[in-house]
Structure formats: structure tokens, C-alpha cells
Design a protein around this motif. Structure first.
Motif, short mmCIF file in Angstrom:
data_model
loop_
_atom_site.label_atom_id
_atom_site.label_comp_id
_atom_site.label_asym_id
_atom_site.label_seq_id
_atom_site.Cartn_x
_atom_site.Cartn_y
_atom_site.Cartn_z
N PHE A 48 -40.28 -31.57 9.26
CA PHE A 48 -40.34 -31.44 7.80
C PHE A 48 -39.95 -30.05 7.32
O PHE A 48 -39.45 -29.89 6.21
CB PHE A 48 -41.76 -31.78 7.32
CG PHE A 48 -41.80 -32.38 5.95
CD1 PHE A 48 -41.70 -33.75 5.78
CD2 PHE A 48 -41.91 -31.59 4.82
CE1 PHE A 48 -41.73 -34.32 4.51
CE2 PHE A 48 -41.94 -32.15 3.55
CZ PHE A 48 -41.85 -33.52 3.40
N ALA A 49 -40.20 -29.05 8.14
CA ALA A 49 -39.82 -27.68 7.76
C ALA A 49 -39.69 -26.85 9.03
O ALA A 49 -40.45 -27.04 9.98
CB ALA A 49 -40.86 -27.07 6.83
N ARG B 167 -45.07 -39.58 9.16
CA ARG B 167 -44.60 -40.36 8.01
C ARG B 167 -44.11 -41.71 8.52
O ARG B 167 -43.25 -41.77 9.41
CB ARG B 167 -43.48 -39.62 7.27
CG ARG B 167 -43.97 -38.33 6.60
CD ARG B 167 -42.83 -37.42 6.20
NE ARG B 167 -41.96 -37.98 5.18
CZ ARG B 167 -42.22 -37.94 3.86
NH1 ARG B 167 -43.35 -37.38 3.42
NH2 ARG B 167 -41.37 -38.45 2.99
N GLN C 38 -42.05 -29.35 -0.60
CA GLN C 38 -41.07 -28.95 0.41
C GLN C 38 -40.84 -27.45 0.38
O GLN C 38 -40.77 -26.79 1.43
CB GLN C 38 -39.75 -29.68 0.18
CG GLN C 38 -38.66 -29.34 1.19
CD GLN C 38 -38.95 -29.87 2.59
OE1 GLN C 38 -39.05 -31.07 2.79
NE2 GLN C 38 -39.09 -28.97 3.56
N LYS D 268 -42.95 -25.21 -0.62
CA LYS D 268 -44.15 -24.56 -0.09
C LYS D 268 -44.13 -24.52 1.43
O LYS D 268 -44.40 -23.48 2.05
CB LYS D 268 -45.41 -25.30 -0.56
CG LYS D 268 -45.73 -25.12 -2.04
CD LYS D 268 -47.02 -25.86 -2.39
CE LYS D 268 -47.40 -25.65 -3.85
NZ LYS D 268 -48.66 -26.34 -4.21
N LEU D 269 -43.78 -25.64 2.05
CA LEU D 269 -43.78 -25.68 3.51
C LEU D 269 -42.67 -24.80 4.09
O LEU D 269 -42.84 -24.21 5.16
CB LEU D 269 -43.62 -27.12 4.00
CG LEU D 269 -44.84 -28.03 3.78
CD1 LEU D 269 -44.58 -29.43 4.33
CD2 LEU D 269 -46.09 -27.46 4.44
N ASN D 270 -41.54 -24.71 3.39
CA ASN D 270 -40.48 -23.80 3.84
C ASN D 270 -40.97 -22.36 3.86
O ASN D 270 -40.63 -21.59 4.76
CB ASN D 270 -39.26 -23.93 2.94
CG ASN D 270 -38.54 -25.26 3.11
OD1 ASN D 270 -38.74 -25.96 4.11
ND2 ASN D 270 -37.72 -25.63 2.14
N LEU E 141 -48.01 -35.77 1.54
CA LEU E 141 -46.77 -35.69 2.31
C LEU E 141 -46.79 -36.52 3.58
O LEU E 141 -45.75 -36.93 4.08
CB LEU E 141 -46.48 -34.22 2.68
CG LEU E 141 -46.17 -33.28 1.51
CD1 LEU E 141 -46.00 -31.86 2.02
CD2 LEU E 141 -44.92 -33.74 0.78
N GLN F 180 -31.30 -26.13 10.39
CA GLN F 180 -31.81 -26.73 9.17
C GLN F 180 -31.31 -28.16 8.97
O GLN F 180 -31.97 -28.97 8.32
CB GLN F 180 -31.42 -25.86 7.96
CG GLN F 180 -32.14 -24.53 7.88
CD GLN F 180 -33.66 -24.70 7.75
OE1 GLN F 180 -34.13 -25.52 6.96
NE2 GLN F 180 -34.41 -23.95 8.54
N VAL G 229 -33.79 -30.97 9.81
CA VAL G 229 -34.95 -31.27 8.96
C VAL G 229 -34.78 -32.66 8.34
O VAL G 229 -33.71 -32.99 7.80
CB VAL G 229 -35.11 -30.20 7.87
CG1 VAL G 229 -36.21 -30.60 6.88
CG2 VAL G 229 -35.42 -28.85 8.50
N HIS G 230 -35.85 -33.48 8.44
CA HIS G 230 -35.89 -34.87 7.97
C HIS G 230 -34.97 -35.79 8.77
O HIS G 230 -34.83 -36.95 8.44
CB HIS G 230 -35.54 -34.96 6.47
CG HIS G 230 -36.43 -34.15 5.59
ND1 HIS G 230 -37.80 -34.28 5.58
CD2 HIS G 230 -36.13 -33.17 4.68
CE1 HIS G 230 -38.32 -33.42 4.72
NE2 HIS G 230 -37.33 -32.73 4.16
#
Length: 758
Positions: free
Chosen positions: A58-59, A51, A26, A28-30, A164, A65, A68-69
Motif C-alpha cells: 500500500f505504501a 484487502r 494514501q 498519510k501512509l506515504n 483501508l 513505486q 504499489v497496489h
């Protein structure tokens, strides 16, 4: 935004550092969305991942923010879902105007107008979407879209390694629970075949996308190009069709692409941006495939398929994954499954094992179709989703005549197929027994049954099926499979070899019928506008040849030289008015005189004919008939012109019947007029290759047919079971007072009189 390969490389370098770190996925993707947003000066950058079957935000940088998700879209839902479902790019100056736009208030995206998104692809399936947005309404530049696509390719590796997203299911996994299936497609090469599914080539999975050493990657590509070109050179010199003729021309075109500097330059540019050799090849291939979707010209599409085929070959070489089904060897009877095939790759297969081919793409004029037809391999094309519906090793029954493939067939389907195959084999044996027997009706009328041909090897079909000659040799095939205009010497060699193969049986050469829907990229109209709204009725055939008389002059000379000492039969296509025939005949006569002045050996006799395909010609037959030696009716074009109905249009294909009173009355009038003038008249076209239609044509007075070789046996059987004298008055009565169902009436008469219809 990136404006060069150097700035694109800068983005990838940043991504490489992120991917190499030990941070959580997570995190990394941010970081990734921030790097992309900064590099592209974008106010929003977002990553959606597939998913549990839905696309989850996801990002993001720029959107709320808290979304996200939380924000989720189904496949095909909204802009993001559309990109994932279609595996395509969207580039919109005003996102809200798109019909699939779906507003999600929790994201705060109402502040942003422009939108660009690309799919994140794994195993040819979307596992996510990468998008950018700006408040300013504007379309994104091509360089920006390409940068996004390159980044998406790198992200695919990160996402897959981190687990992911939903895994991109393989064809085997999808097909496993689907049970028996019937898949419909386009009949490319008729015939029946049974075998197990063999995938032509598994897609090479690219494990590393970002290059550590650009020069090392460049060297790997150079080395792979060298090996690939050696393979192509070996195939073109060792192909089973020899080193001359149309098949050789096809392979030479293929070879031309293998040496294309533009292709290698684009791969080098992708390496310059920071990609590995494998990723660079795949990146260029993806770009090519997306552009191919917008190409309507079938010939150009076929050239693009050749390039796709070569990309696969190059990718296997550079990755060390060299195994295609052909190279690994077929272990049993096989039905080959592929997106598409290049002609050279088809020639690599063991003819004893390869029973049939099913393509996701393909066309009737494709290079590989021409080669498959010459090899006698049943082929089905345009079978959408074949590689998702079939798994390796599945049993497949291929029925080319029905345009269908039965995958994992039930016992009932298998029994029906076996029974049909047995009947087909029995009928073929019965037709083979008729090979050396003349096509004579029960009451003694001799009917001439000839074949249509277009390739050098087709001439052998005359003797194999017991035909009376070649009633239509399509000279344009040589032009359609050549990368450049065939030289006169090459044309002459082809025509001479066809005449020699035919022996003492006649061959009717139709002069060049290209243009319109059979466009040649090396032959332009010269007015800068080659897009025709109605190509079948456009600048084609004799119209083109008379405008570009250099083409007809070269072809006439080649035909005259090839037929030296023999009878030469020349037929001009799509004659609309008698003066067009006069002009074309004069060109041939001029070339004959030119050769005579140089004491060259000439044909013993030249017989001139015309094709009646344009209805207007029927109104001036009294002017044309005294000038010609024979007349051929081209029923395919004639029918569509009479009914103003495109024969290739799927909604019209079955609407207008060849046994319509309008068609039959029109043909009867032509036959009467030609007969009164003492001019032989025949039919060359699909209508003459169907038993019931051919029976009706004989009832109109037609006594010469030119048909596909596989139809010769059934047509002969029908003729030999027919009492022509009994049919003539029946047809006269039916034309005078047409029944509501002409086809049904003729079918019942045939059944009552013991006529073989099949």
C-alpha cells in the motif's frame, strides 16, 4: 535508529501530526513510511494492508513505486504473508535464505538483504504488515524491533479509522456461518456440562494510541494500578477457600505480580515513548505474549498467564471498560470461554451458574486448573481457535471425559449427549449408593480403595465417595503453587488439617516429588544448567531431596509434628536403590530423635514405604522388602520407564497398553516377592483407576488401590461384581501363554462373567 524512549517518542510525534492532518489516507501512509525510514535510517520501509483477503503493498519508500497496489501476497505467502498469518515477527539478516521467501521482481527488492517485519494487529488479528529492509546483511537490534511494533500499534488506529483494510472479524461474525462443530481439547477437569457460551472478557479496543500529555497518562496508570491492587487484596482476603492453604498460596502468587515493580516500570517506559496509558499496557502485554511462546517451562508459562490476566484487568480499569462476565453477572447456565484465566478471576464467578470452562490455552498443572478441580467445574484446555469458532450465546455441550466440546450441536448430537448425561447421572447415583459399602469381591476378599489427593480440600473426598483413606497425598502441590519455598510451619498446618479431615482413616504422605518436569523457579540445581533433556529421568523426587536434604529435613519435621499422637505413614518417591530409602529414612529418624530430645509429642507409630517406579528397584527387592512396611507401585512412571516411552508424547500415548504382557508379568513378579516377604503392596496411578485394568491387577494379587476420587465408585462396583477366585487361575494362564489381544481377551471374560466394566 531509535536508541531511547525519547527518540521513539519523536517518531510517534511525527506520526501523530500525520494522523491529525486532513490529507487523504494514501498520502498519510506515504508520509508515514518516510518518517519511519528516516528515523530508523532504513533504505526501505513498506506497509502491506489486508484487502479482500490478500496483503497488498500500500505504501513504500525504497521499493519501486510502480509496485504499489500491484504486489499482492496471500496469507501465509512469502515473508509478509507468514508474518500476517502467524501474527509474529520476522528478523532476518538474509531474507532470501528463509524457506518462505517469495521473490517479487516488480518491487526491485533483490537489492536488499536484511528484512524485519511486524504485524499490524487489530482485535488480535493481523490487518497488515510493517517492514523495513537494508542492503547490508544484518539482524536488527531488539530496540529497532520494539520501535517497529510500537509504530505498528499506532498505525492500526490510523488504518482502522480510515477503513483501508479488511475489518478484523469478530468471533461472532466468523462463527455465524460455521454451523455445528466438534472441538477437541485437553481434559483438565473431567465432567459433563451444558450451557451457553459466555466470553470471559471482550478485548478492550484501544481507540487512541498516541499521548497528548505524557504525565497525564502516567497518572492514569498509577490510579489504575491502585484500583487493581485493591481488587486483588479484596479477592485474596475474601476467597471462598479461606485464608490458609494452597488456594491462598495461588492467590498470593497472583498478588505478588500485581505489586511487581518491573511490570509497572515497563509500562512507564512505554508511556515515555509517547503511548497512551491503554496503548502502553497493551504494548507491554504483546511483548510478554511473544516471549511466552518461547518458554517451554510449564510453571513459568503459568506465571506469564497470571501476568496476562492482570494486564487485562489493568486495561479494563484504565479504559473504564470494567465489565467482565463475572462482574456483569451470569444470567443462566454458562460455559465460560477464554484464552486463559487467572485463578482469582475464576473465583469471581457465581458457582450456581458457571457450569464449565473452555480455554484456548491451559495446562494440567496450571493454577486455575487446580482451583477448578477443587470447585468441581469441568474444564477443557488447549482448544485452538475457540474464540474464533464460538460466538457469544452459542449453545455448548462440554464432555470433559471425552475431551470435546460440541458447539451449536445438532439435535442428534444433543440427544446423544443427553442420553450419555442421563447414564452418567444414573451411574453416579448407583455409585453413591455404594459409598458406605465395603469393596468386597463376590467371594469375600476385602480390597482397600483409597484416593489420591494433593490439596487440603481433597481430603473431604474420602467421605464423599466412601474411600478407605488417602493412599497418596502429593505434598509437592503446596510447593508448585507457592511463589516461594513453603515454610515448615505452613507445611505442618497443611498436613495436620489433612489428617484431621481424614479422621480415623489412614493418610499416606509422599515426600516431595519436584524437579525435572515439575521445576520450581526458586529451586535451582546450583550448577548453572537446569535444562534437562530427559526431565522425568533427571534430578527429581528423592534424588533431589537427598541432595538438598534441608528440604527433606524440614518436611520430615513438619510431618512428625503434624502427626503428633497419630500414626504417620511416609512414602518415598522414585526409589532406585535400597540405599536411597535408607538415607531418606535416616533423615526422618534424626528429626524424630531431635523432637524426642525436646520432649515433643511424637506420632504413635511411623510406617515407612517406598514407591516402585524405577524398574531397577525390582532387581533388589530382596534387600529392600525387609526394611519397609508397605510398597506402592507407581504405574505412570513405571510404564514409561519400562517401555522407554515418554507418557506425555502424543505419538506414544496410545502405543503401549497397561494390559501388555510385559507390564502384567513385571507386576506379577513384584507381587509374588512382596507377598512372600509379608509386605503389603498396592498400586497408585491411573492404571488402578480403570475398571478393566484394576480387575487384571486384582487377578495378579493386588488388594490395595489409590486412585482419583471419581474412579472410586466404578472400581467399587467392579470389585463387588468380581469372583476373585475365578479370576486368579485365568490370569495365571494368560500370563503363561499371552494372547495376541490381552485387552480383548480380558474384556470378553469380564462380559461373560458379569463383571461391571462400564
Amino acid at each position: 535508529m531509535p536508541t531511547s524512549a525519547a527518540s521513539a517518542r519523536e517518531i510517534l510525534t511525527g506520526l501523530h501530526d500525520v494522523m491529525a492532518s486532513r490529507a487523504a489516507a494514501q498520502v498519510k501512509l506515504n508520509k508515514v513510511v518516510k518518517i519511519i525510514a528516516e528515523a530508523m535510517r532504513s533504505e526501505v520501509c513498506s506497509i502491506y494492508l489486508l484487502r479482500d483477503g490478500v496483503l497488498e503493498l500500500f505504501a513504500t519508500v525504497g521499493l519501486n513505486q510502480s509496485a504499489v497496489h500491484v504486489t499482492k501476497l496471500g496469507m501465509g505467502e512469502g515473508l509478509v504473508g507468514t508474518i500476517a498469518k502467524q501474527v509474529s515477527v520476522l528478523n532476518l539478516a538474509e531474507a532470501a535464505n528463509h524457506p518462505e521467501y517469495a521473490y517479487r521482481p516488480e518491487t526491485g527488492e533483490e537489492l536488499f538483504h536484511s528484512f524485519a517485519g511486524v504485524p499490524i494487529v487489530r482485535r488480535e488479528r493481523a490487518i497488515g504488515v510493517l517492514s523495513v529492509q537494508h542492503a547490508e546483511p544484518r539482524a536488527y537490534d531488539e530496540i529497532e524491533i520494539e520501535a517497529l511494533q510500537t509504530v505498528a500499534m499506532v498505525l492500526s488506529e490510523l488504518i482502522a479509522n480510515a477503513g483501508l483494510a479488511d475489518q478484523a472479524a469478530s468471533a461472532s461474525e466468523i462463527a455465524r456461518d460455521q454451523g455445528s462443530a466438534r472441538l477437541a481439547g485437553l481434559r483438565l477437569v473431567t465432567g459433563m456440562a451444558a450451557g451457553v457460551a459466555v466470553f470471559h472478557q471482550p478485548r478492550v479496543t484501544i481507540e487512541h494510541t498516541v499521548a497528548e500529555d505524557t504525565e497525564a497518562e502516567r497518572h492514569r496508570v498509577y490510579s489504575a494500578f491502585g484500583k487493581m491492587r485493591e481488587q486483588i487484596d479484596s479477592m485474596t482476603s475474601g476467597a471462598e477457600f479461606g485464608t490458609a492453604g494452597e488456594h491462598h498460596d495461588i492467590l498470593e502468587t497472583y498478588k505478588m505480580f500485581a505489586y511487581d515493580e518491573g511490570w509497572s516500570r515497563r509500562i512507564n517506559e512505554a508511556i515515555d515513548s509517547g503511548l497512551t496509558a491503554e496503548a502502553a499496557i497493551e504494548r507491554v502485554r504483546q511483548r510478554m505474549q511473544m516471549r511466552m511462546r518461547d518458554i517451554d517451562d510449564p510453571l513459568l508459562q503459568e506465571r506469564m498467564h497470571d501476568l496476562d490476566d492482570l494486564s487485562n484487568r489493568l486495561l479494563r480499569i484504565v479504559s473504564g471498560q470494567l465489565g467482565t462476565a463475572a462482574q456483569m453477572g451470569l444470567r443462566g447456565d454458562a460455559i465460560l470461554v477464554a484464552r486463559n484465566l487467572g485463578p482469582a478471576e475464576l473465583l469471581e464467578y457465581d458457582r450456581r451458574r458457571l457450569k464449565g470452562v473452555i480455554l484456548e490455552e491451559g495446562s494440567l498443572t496450571a493454577h486455575v486448573t487446580i482451583v477448578a478441580r477443587a470447585m468441581g467445574i469441568p474444564m477443557l484446555g488447549r482448544v485452538r481457535g475457540i474464540r474464533q469458532a464460538v460466538s457469544e450465546g452459542d449453545e455448548i455441550l462440554l464432555d470433559g471425559s471425552e475431551g470435546a466440546a460440541f458447539v451449536r450441536p445438532t439435535s442428534a448430537v444433543e440427544e446423544a449427549f443427553t442420553a450419555k448425561l442421563a447414564v452418567s447421572q444414573k451411574q453416579r447415583a448407583e455409585f453413591a449408593a455404594l459409598r458406605d459399602l465395603p469393596a468386597i469381591t463376590a467371594d469375600g476378599t476385602r480390597v482397600t480403595v483409597m484416593v489420591n489427593a494433593g490439596l487440603r480440600d481433597d481430603a473431604a473426598a474420602i467421605h464423599l465417595v466412601g474411600a478407605d483413606g488417602i493412599g497418596l497425598f502429593r505434598t509437592e502441590f503446596q510447593f508448585l503453587v507457592s511463589a516461594a519455598l513453603p515454610r515448615r510451619e505452613s507445611q505442618q498446618r497443611l498436613y495436620r488439617s489433612v489428617l484431621e479431615s481424614a479422621g480415623d482413616k489412614p493418610v499416606i504422605f509422599r515426600t516431595l516429588d519436584v524437579g525435572g518436569d515439575k521445576a520450581l523457579p526458586y529451586l535451582q540445581s546450583g550448577d548453572g544448567d537446569d535444562q534437562e533433556e530427559n526431565p522425568a529421568m533427571g534430578w527429581r523426587a528423592l534424588r533431589l531431596a537427598l541432595d538438598r536434604d534441608g528440604l527433606l529435613k524440614a518436611q520430615a519435621r513438619a510431618l512428625l509434628e503434624a502427626a503428633a499422637g497419630r500414626q504417620l505413614n511416609i512414602m518415598f518417591p522414585m526409589v532406585s536403590e535400597p540405599w536411597e530409602f535408607d538415607a531418606a529414612r535416616e533423615i526422618v529418624e534424626q528429626q524424630k530423635n531431635w523432637l524426642a530430645e525436646r520432649r515433643k509429642l511424637l506420632p504413635s507409630r511411623i510406617s515407612y514405604g517406598a514407591m516402585l517406579e524405577v524398574p531397577a528397584l525390582a532387581e533388589t527387592l530382596d534387600l529392600l522388602l525387609p526394611k519397609i512396611d508397605f510398597l506402592s507401585i507407581g504405574t505412570n512412571d513405571l510404564t514409561q520407564f519400562l517401555f522407554a516411552a515418554d507418557r506425555a508424547h502424543p505419538k506414544l500415548a496410545e502405543r503401549y497398553d497397561w494390559l501388555s504382557p510385559a507390564i502384567l508379568r513385571f507386576l506379577a513378579r513384584i507381587v509374588r516377592q512382596a507377598s512372600a516377604a509379608g509386605v503389603p503392596v498396592g498400586v497408585c496411578g491411573e492404571m488402578g483407576g480403570r475398571t478393566l485394568e484394576a480387575m487384571a491387577l486384582i487377578g495378579l494379587g493386588i488388594e490395595r488401590f489409590s486412585i482419583t476420587p471419581v474412579a472410586v465408585g466404578p472400581i467399587k462396583a467392579m470389585i463387588r461384581s468380581l469372583d476373585r477366585s475365578a479370576l486368579l487361575p485365568v490370569m495365571e494362564q494368560l500370563l503363561a501363554t499371552p494372547p495376541s489381544d490381552m485387552r480383548g481377551t480380558l474384556s470378553r471374560w469380564a462380559e461373560d462373567n458379569g463383571i461391571f466394566i462400564g
